[in-house]
Design an enzyme around this catalytic site. Structure first.
Site, PDB file in Angstrom:
ATOM      1  N   HIS A  17       0.846  -1.207   0.000  1.00 50.58           N
ATOM      2  CA  HIS A  17       0.000   0.000   0.000  1.00 50.58           C
ATOM      3  C   HIS A  17       0.880   1.257   0.000  1.00 50.58           C
ATOM      4  CE1 HIS A  17      -3.131  -2.636   2.231  1.00 50.58           C
ATOM      5  NE2 HIS A  17      -3.574  -2.454   1.006  1.00 50.58           N
ATOM      6  N   LYS A  41     -17.184  -7.673   6.736  1.00 49.05           N
ATOM      7  CA  LYS A  41     -15.948  -8.373   7.086  1.00 49.05           C
ATOM      8  C   LYS A  41     -15.680  -8.297   8.581  1.00 49.05           C
ATOM      9  CE  LYS A  41     -13.367  -7.807   2.771  1.00 49.05           C
ATOM     10  NZ  LYS A  41     -12.201  -7.148   2.192  1.00 49.05           N
ATOM     11  N   ARG A  94      -1.863  -6.130  -8.634  1.00 50.61           N
ATOM     12  CA  ARG A  94      -0.734  -7.019  -8.375  1.00 50.61           C
ATOM     13  C   ARG A  94      -0.581  -8.061  -9.466  1.00 50.61           C
ATOM     14  NH1 ARG A  94      -3.021  -7.636  -2.445  1.00 50.61           N
ATOM     15  NH2 ARG A  94      -4.813  -7.208  -3.756  1.00 50.61           N
ATOM     16  N   SER A 132      -2.908  -7.919   2.580  1.00 52.10           N
ATOM     17  CA  SER A 132      -3.202  -7.846   4.009  1.00 52.10           C
ATOM     18  C   SER A 132      -3.574  -9.237   4.540  1.00 52.10           C
ATOM     19  CB  SER A 132      -4.352  -6.876   4.267  1.00 52.10           C
ATOM     20  OG  SER A 132      -4.007  -5.592   3.821  1.00 52.10           O
TER      21      SER A 132
HETATM   22  P1  ADP Z   1      -9.647  -3.862  -0.897  1.00 51.41           P
HETATM   23  O1  ADP Z   1     -10.295  -4.723   0.118  1.00 51.41           O
HETATM   24  O2  ADP Z   1     -10.487  -2.708  -1.339  1.00 51.41           O
HETATM   25  O3  ADP Z   1      -8.993  -4.578  -2.051  1.00 51.41           O
HETATM   26  P2  ADP Z   1      -6.989  -3.519   0.188  1.00 51.41           P
HETATM   27  O4  ADP Z   1      -6.644  -2.812   1.446  1.00 51.41           O
HETATM   28  O5  ADP Z   1      -6.743  -4.985   0.133  1.00 51.41           O
HETATM   29  O6  ADP Z   1      -8.501  -3.145  -0.068  1.00 51.41           O
HETATM   30  O7  ADP Z   1      -6.254  -2.843  -1.033  1.00 51.41           O
HETATM   31  C1  ADP Z   1      -6.417  -1.493  -1.373  1.00 51.41           C
HETATM   32  C2  ADP Z   1      -5.783  -1.247  -2.734  1.00 51.41           C
HETATM   33  O8  ADP Z   1      -4.383  -1.462  -2.653  1.00 51.41           O
HETATM   34  C3  ADP Z   1      -6.276  -2.182  -3.843  1.00 51.41           C
HETATM   35  O9  ADP Z   1      -6.321  -1.480  -5.069  1.00 51.41           O
HETATM   36  C4  ADP Z   1      -5.226  -3.246  -3.913  1.00 51.41           C
HETATM   37  O10 ADP Z   1      -5.162  -3.824  -5.197  1.00 51.41           O
HETATM   38  C5  ADP Z   1      -3.991  -2.419  -3.612  1.00 51.41           C
HETATM   39  N1  ADP Z   1      -2.938  -3.242  -3.039  1.00 51.41           N
HETATM   40  C6  ADP Z   1      -3.005  -4.063  -1.978  1.00 51.41           C
HETATM   41  N2  ADP Z   1      -1.831  -4.659  -1.738  1.00 51.41           N
HETATM   42  C7  ADP Z   1      -0.980  -4.196  -2.696  1.00 51.41           C
HETATM   43  C8  ADP Z   1       0.391  -4.455  -3.022  1.00 51.41           C
HETATM   44  N3  ADP Z   1       1.122  -5.323  -2.332  1.00 51.41           N
HETATM   45  N4  ADP Z   1       0.924  -3.797  -4.056  1.00 51.41           N
HETATM   46  C9  ADP Z   1       0.175  -2.937  -4.789  1.00 51.41           C
HETATM   47  N5  ADP Z   1      -1.122  -2.663  -4.552  1.00 51.41           N
HETATM   48  C10 ADP Z   1      -1.693  -3.291  -3.528  1.00 51.41           C
END
Ligand code: ADP
Length: 165
Positions: A17, A41, A94, A132
């Site tokens: 992130h 969730k 990703r 996450s």
């Molecule tokens: P959501 O539940 O909305 O997917 P996340 O917190 O998992 O929320 O992710 C928020 C954003 O960050 C999403 O666009 C996700 O694709 C991106 N993201 C999550 N992890 C990574 C990573 N390791 N590298 C790049 N982008 C990421």
């Protein structure tokens, strides 16, 4: 004024992130890291805890002249973006597996709010497998996640799991 929102669950914040934040910030004047309060969730961290951790870690990220803030929202991302007068929604991709979901969301959001563009950044190679969910799973099983999440987040995860035991 170019204002973007970077919406997500951030449960918890990972270095993936942060990499997206660091790389997208120079494209905007303002960016709101927007934590989705998702009632469906069962999160590891409350929205307040997530917000506090993000706010604590953000100053260590090189975001140039982009003014950063953290907010939470519930409901539609498109509504939140409109309310905040944002012109862009930032998302990270990703792998191909992210693409289908992200495409559907981007098209739906465009239908809901045609003036807001979703801007995609490709994940950094070193974080392209970091999510996450995976971080929580590995951590819970005693694996090392250092370098993949901010130290402060790791500390909070440790505290949380020792309290749960
Ligand atoms: P959501 O539940 O909305 O997917 P996340 O917190 O998992 O929320 O992710 C928020 C954003 O960050 C999403 O666009 C996700 O694709 C991106 N993201 C999550 N992890 C990574 C990573 N390791 N590298 C790049 N982008 C990421």
């Amino acid at each position: 004024m170019r204002r973007a929102i970077f919406p997500g669950s951030f449960d918890p914040l990972t270095n993936g992130h942060l990499d997206i934040i660091r790389r997208s910030a120079p494209l905007f004047d303002e960016m709101i890291v927007a934590i989705l309060n998702n009632a469906d969730k069962a999160p590891m961290f409350s929205v307040e805890e997530r917000s506090e951790m993000i706010a604590a870690v953000l100053p260590s990220v090189e975001t140039g002249n982009c003014e950063m803030s953290v907010e939470s929202f519930s409901g539609l991302t498109a509504d939140f973006a409109r309310e905040k007068k944002a012109t862009a929604i930032v998302r990270g991709i990703r792998a191909v597996s992210d693409y289908e979901y992200e495409l559907r969301m981007a098209l739906m959001n465009r239908r809901l709010e045609p003036t807001i563009e979703t801007v995609f950044l490709m994940a950094g190679e070193e974080y392209s497998y970091v999510s996450s969910t995976l971080m929580k799973q590995v951590f819970e099983l005693g694996g090392r996640v250092n370098g993949l999440i901010p130290e402060l987040v790791e500390e909070r995860m440790r505290k949380k799991s020792s309290r749960a035991k």
